[in-house]
Design an enzyme around this catalytic site. Structure first.
Site, mmCIF file in Angstrom:
data_model
loop_
_atom_site.group_PDB
_atom_site.id
_atom_site.type_symbol
_atom_site.label_atom_id
_atom_site.label_comp_id
_atom_site.label_asym_id
_atom_site.label_seq_id
_atom_site.Cartn_x
_atom_site.Cartn_y
_atom_site.Cartn_z
ATOM 1 N N LYS A 1 0.824 -1.213 0.000
ATOM 2 C CA LYS A 1 0.000 0.000 0.000
ATOM 3 C C LYS A 1 0.859 1.265 0.000
ATOM 4 O O LYS A 1 1.726 1.418 -0.851
ATOM 5 C CB LYS A 1 -0.991 -0.033 1.173
ATOM 6 N N ASP B 1 -5.348 -7.642 8.934
ATOM 7 C CA ASP B 1 -6.704 -7.097 8.960
ATOM 8 C C ASP B 1 -7.718 -8.069 8.365
ATOM 9 O O ASP B 1 -8.883 -8.100 8.794
ATOM 10 C CB ASP B 1 -6.772 -5.753 8.231
#
Length: 345
Positions: free
Chosen positions: A172, A208
């Site tokens: 990311k 996550d």
């Protein structure tokens, strides 16, 4: 652009039918035909199989990591817990109270992670995390209590146990030197210790996606998969232990394992080159982590805006869109995924 349902491919409608046909033809390589979809499924299953093997003949682009999660919520959970959730550009700090498996109280605060922290040295990042926890507790006069903390770390990690995770590589919008190959729980504990937060014990680290599945199992005990579609993308699922052949030091005897697929990196070894377009190549080349996380760059929120922008630049260069691309349109990051979503309706 029109379509009969959210599952239909959009259909371009222009008054100039000739121009419409040219644009549709030029972008046709973005549409996966049935044979490509079948091949994608076949390759994915092959990569899963290799990832589960202890010593595959060819390495897999899917990490297939053991999460060491001992169990899923069963309704008996009790206590007060801190949670730290680091993923995209936001950090979340939570204080949750559970009674008989039900959340009876939840305090949540968001913290924006500045770019200089996301690109700076890892020590600054973990100092930022510890400072955020400290501020969260001080604000509520909770510094004197003892807490167990769960750490959601949304980047590829290699688990050695439930409270140990070595960063494999950044993804990311993060690229902090000094962290890859290190145990991020140790780094967090050191940062907490520097803040005199000896009342906090880090008891678990998970991705996550795994956290999403845990939440799903809390809501529905039949849940056996977690899926994230956001800045990036990933999946985890419950696998039969007999199929997981990688060496592990897990001392928990169970017929099942929660496996973190890390499918964002699917195709980093070239197995998805058959569906790669010139625009995918351009987006990857200009990205923060070129050559990594091939699969999620096809559709992840971090890159989707740039993918559309690259297509528009090509159409403009070829006289099929507007009168020619502006310098703004040629600039990476100038078209955000949120704007694409707004245009799509």
């Amino acid at each position: 652009m029109t379509g009969n349902s959210p599952l239909d491919l959009p259909c371009l409608k222009l008054d100039d039918v000739k121009l419409q046909n040219k644009i549709t033809s030029r972008l046709s390589c973005l549409v996966l035909g049935e044979s490509h979809r079948d091949h994608l499924k076949e390759v994915f299953l092959q990569e899963m199989g290799r990832g589960l093997e202890g010593k595959p003949s060819e390495p897999s682009s899917l990490f297939m990591e053991d999460t060491f999660l001992p169990d899923l919520p069963n309704g008996t959970e009790e206590g007060q817990f801190l949670a730290l959730d680091l993923g995209g550009t936001n950090l979340r700090v939570l204080l949750i109270t559970l009674k008989q498996g039900q959340v009876t109280d939840e305090i949540l605060e968001y913290y924006t992670v500045p770019e200089y922290i996301r690109y700076g040295h890892g020590s600054a990042l973990f100092d930022f995390l510890a400072s955020s926890v400290e501020g969260f507790l001080k604000k509520r006069n909770l510094m004197c209590n003892n807490y167990n903390l769960g750490f959601t770390f949304s980047f590829p990690i290699h688990h050695r146990n439930l409270r140990s995770g070595e960063l494999i590589k950044w993804s990311k919008s993060f690229n902090c030197p000094g962290v890859v190959g290190k145990d991020v729980v140790v780094l967090l504990e050191e940062a907490l210790k520097n803040k005199k937060l000896d009342n906090i014990s880090v008891v678990a680290i998970l991705n996550d996606t795994t956290g999403t599945m845990v939440r799903g199992a809390y809501l529905d005990h039949q849940c056996s998969m977690g899926l994230v579609l956001g800045t990036g993308s990933n999946c985890c699922y419950v696998e039969k232990a007999e199929n997981f052949k990688k060496q592990t030091n897990d001392d928990i005897i169970s017929n099942l394992k929660v496996v973190n697929v890390e499918w964002g990196a699917f195709g980093d070894n070239g197995v998805l080159n058959f569906m790669r377009t010139q625009w995918d190549i351009s987006v990857d080349r200009k990205s923060l982590l070129a050559g990594s996380f091939t699969f999620e760059k096809y559709f992840g929120g971090k890159c989707l805006g740039d993918l559309v922008r690259e297509c528009l630049v090509t159409l403009a260069d070829e006289g099929l869109f507007c009168t020619g691309p502006s310098e703004t349109l040629r600039t990476s990051g100038s078209l955000h995924t949120s704007q694409v979503s707004t245009l799509d309706g």
